[in-house]
Design a protein around this motif. Structure first.
Motif, PDB file in Angstrom:
ATOM      1  N   THR A  18     -36.840 -46.559 -10.668  1.00  0.00           N
ATOM      2  CA  THR A  18     -36.675 -45.138 -10.954  1.00  0.00           C
ATOM      3  C   THR A  18     -35.541 -44.586 -10.113  1.00  0.00           C
ATOM      4  O   THR A  18     -35.294 -45.064  -9.004  1.00  0.00           O
ATOM      5  N   GLY A  76     -42.098 -39.054 -12.621  1.00  0.00           N
ATOM      6  CA  GLY A  76     -40.883 -38.599 -11.975  1.00  0.00           C
ATOM      7  C   GLY A  76     -40.754 -37.096 -12.023  1.00  0.00           C
ATOM      8  O   GLY A  76     -41.609 -36.385 -12.575  1.00  0.00           O
ATOM      9  N   ILE A  88     -41.603 -37.978  -6.707  1.00  0.00           N
ATOM     10  CA  ILE A  88     -42.546 -38.480  -7.700  1.00  0.00           C
ATOM     11  C   ILE A  88     -43.935 -37.944  -7.385  1.00  0.00           C
ATOM     12  O   ILE A  88     -44.208 -37.483  -6.269  1.00  0.00           O
ATOM     13  N   LEU A 113     -43.213 -49.555  -7.192  1.00  0.00           N
ATOM     14  CA  LEU A 113     -42.031 -49.057  -7.891  1.00  0.00           C
ATOM     15  C   LEU A 113     -40.826 -49.185  -6.970  1.00  0.00           C
ATOM     16  O   LEU A 113     -40.962 -49.354  -5.758  1.00  0.00           O
ATOM     17  N   ILE A 136     -43.661 -43.322 -14.781  1.00  0.00           N
ATOM     18  CA  ILE A 136     -42.942 -44.457 -14.199  1.00  0.00           C
ATOM     19  C   ILE A 136     -43.914 -45.630 -14.202  1.00  0.00           C
ATOM     20  O   ILE A 136     -44.883 -45.636 -13.434  1.00  0.00           O
TER      21      ILE A 136
END
Length: 584
Positions: free
Chosen positions: A274, A262, A279, A340, A268
């Motif tokens: 997140t 991050g 990122i 993610l 992450i």
């Protein structure tokens, strides 16, 4: 009987036309890919008259004059012509006419039609390909490292005929830098035969060894031409659009995504949530390789692997789930995914209909589209909200509200126009708000990025013939006064959206029966249709009467929600099929 006292003159006989051509003086070869039909429209033709038709074009097979024959009882008088007449006259103006003989009177020649035959468009011609390349030959990468042989193929093209010779030449660069230039097909050895018409393609296999001698990552060019007029002189051949491949002669290591961090530098984990919209993905690949990074099927960027390592910084990520993968450019091997989920909460600006703060389902925004403002506002602040469409979107895809007073309620909801949604399907938009406080300069927020989804195919319900009474059978005996084709609504329907409508079937002679009822440059959703949600179209019996008993009639409808008359970007409805009943 004929009345010998009535004499005909050229002025009595209107010019003929080609039935399949929507523009009488312009003939697109694509329109006559199935049939070429000459129409003599003289309404006063008598059953005992005799007719001869004439197509005056290029020399030899480019022109045709028929013998005199009875006109018959069908009106208007039509005659099928050989489609070779089109092939021999690409880029030429031809003259069409007909001669009518009544009784013992001399033949009378009709008024002429000057018809320009367009050259065949490259978009209507296939490109040669090698099926062993990526995506079945449609991709850019040809990995020959493990091949023992390869296949050269060309699919059927517009106005193809048995006896047309073909040429195919491959050009590239060998390992030593010298030119690779080999003619694989040429006349008279390679000529279209019955197998082409039967299978719809022409192909031959060859040893892969010559291609394995090409320089790794070099370009391989395929150049194809066909003698559409059956001449074996290559200088007269039609050149098709070329195809190029990147040749891979050695295996390439699959890249790996090793981490995601991050903006605070913290890792992450794969599959984690997140709050960061910025990122950095890091990974490994063979030194010097160009690595393509994707979110599902969407290419994000390409980076170079230096000393075997690569990094890619992603900014302004919208809320929602991501599935990142990496692959070496011009290779098909894909890394394991790195998933993610970006979760955005308590934002100064959001869209109520996009609860994940990143992706807008257009079905959730058919009745309302609402900006939600949550900042340190004062009741007297003057607010404006701007929805900014993606680059290249028409102006109607962007909107700025009128100035509003903030008021005392927090968060402040500001209605936006839902009309911007269909212009931005499948695109990334940005939303900002600006407030003015007293005499201070205006303050504009950071942009809130939003990905607008696509509408699912299931919401586009194809039209129905009401006379079919909810079945898949259409009895032509019930539609002699015309068939009623009824259309409904779809999400985000609006006046001005462009439409295409085609009927496809088989006539009593077993030939294709095609009618183009609507085209985007002429037809669009009407205001009453958009308001009432229903529209009826009468399909003339003449558009249906030639269909064979038991044959299938297919309805194909397309719509472009952004109002642009471009069929290539239009949404295709699920085809509707009917079985034809004639009672014969």
């Amino acid at each position: 009987m004929n009345n010998p006292s009535v004499s005909l003159t050229t002025d009595d006989l209107p010019a003929p036309f080609i039935q399949e051509s929507p523009i009488s003086t312009l003939l697109n070869p694509r329109d006559v890919r199935n049939n070429l039909t000459f129409v003599a429209p003289y309404a006063g033709i008598q059953v005992d008259d005799q007719i001869s038709i004439r197509w005056a074009g290029g020399s030899g097979e480019g022109s045709y004059t028929s013998a005199l024959s009875p006109v018959g009882s069908a009106r208007p008088v039509i005659r099928r012509l050989d489609k070779d007449l089109v092939t021999f006259n690409f880029g030429r103006t031809v003259t069409l006419s007909y001669s009518l003989v009544r009784g013992t009177a001399p033949a009378v020649v009709s008024q002429p039609l000057l018809l320009y035959v367009l050259p065949v468009a490259q978009a209507d011609l296939p490109r040669p390909f090698i099926p062993q390349a990526s995506d079945g030959g449609e991709g850019q990468v040809l990995n020959v490292s493990a091949l023992s042989e390869f296949t050269l193929r060309i699919n059927a093209w517009l106005l193809e005929r048995t006896g047309q010779p073909v040429w195919l030449r491959l050009r590239g660069t060998k390992v030593d830098g010298s030119a690779f230039d080999v003619r694989y097909w040429q006349a008279p050895e390679n000529v279209i035969a019955d197998e082409f018409n039967r299978f719809g393609f022409y192909e031959r296999n060859y040893p892969a060894a010559p291609l394995q001698g090409l320089r790794n990552h070099s370009a391989l060019n395929l150049r194809f031409s066909a003698g559409l007029q059956r001449s074996q002189d290559e200088s007269f051949a039609q050149v098709f659009a070329e195809r190029n491949y990147i040749v891979m002669t050695s295996a390439s290591a699959t890249p790996v995504i090793r981490s995601a961090t991050g903006a605070d530098g913290q890792d992450i984990p794969e599959g984690a949530d997140t709050r960061h919209t910025r990122i950095t993905l890091s990974g490994s690949a063979r030194a010097g390789e160009d690595v393509e990074v994707y979110d599902e099927a969407r290419l994000l960027d390409t980076v170079r692997a230096h000393s075997g390592l690569w990094q890619l910084e992603l900014v302004d990520l919208a809320g929602g789930g991501y599935v990142f993968t990496a692959k070496v450019s011009n290779d098909s091997a894909i890394s394991a995914p790195w998933r993610l989920n970006v979760v955005l909460q308590d934002l100064p600006l959001s869209i109520r209909e996009a609860p994940d703060n990143g992706r807008l389902d257009p079905l959730a925004a058919t009745q309302s589209l609402t900006a939600v403002l949550l900042y340190d506002m004062l009741p007297d602040d003057r607010l404006r909200v701007s929805w900014i469409g993606a680059a290249g979107t028409l102006p109607q895809g962007s909107h700025t509200t009128n100035t509003l007073i903030a008021g005392a309620t927090k968060p402040r909801e500001v209605p936006l126009s839902v009309s911007v949604v269909p212009f931005n399907l499948g695109k990334k938009v940005s939303v900002t708000f600006t407030y003015e406080r007293g005499l201070s300069p205006p303050v504009t927020s950071a942009p809130f990025f939003l990905m607008v989804g696509d509408l699912p195919a299931s919401v586009f319900i194809p039209p129905v013939f009401t006379q079919a009474n909810g079945t898949t059978l259409l009895d032509l005996r019930t539609v002699t006064n015309g068939a009623t084709l009824q259309f409904g609504r779809w999400p985000h329907i609006a006046a001005g959206q462009k439409l295409w409508l085609d009927l496809e079937g088989t006539n009593t002679e077993g030939e294709p029966h095609e009618r183009q009822l609507w085209t985007g440059d002429r037809n669009s959703v009407t205001r009453s249709w958009a308001i009432n949600g229903i529209f009826n179209l009468t399909v003339l019996f003449s558009d249906l009467s030639d269909l064979a008993d038991g044959s299938t009639l297919t309805l194909r409808l397309h719509v472009n929600l952004d109002g642009v008359a471009n069929r290539q970007t239009a949404i295709a409805f699920t085809p509707r099929e009917y079985t034809i009943v004639t009672g014969d």
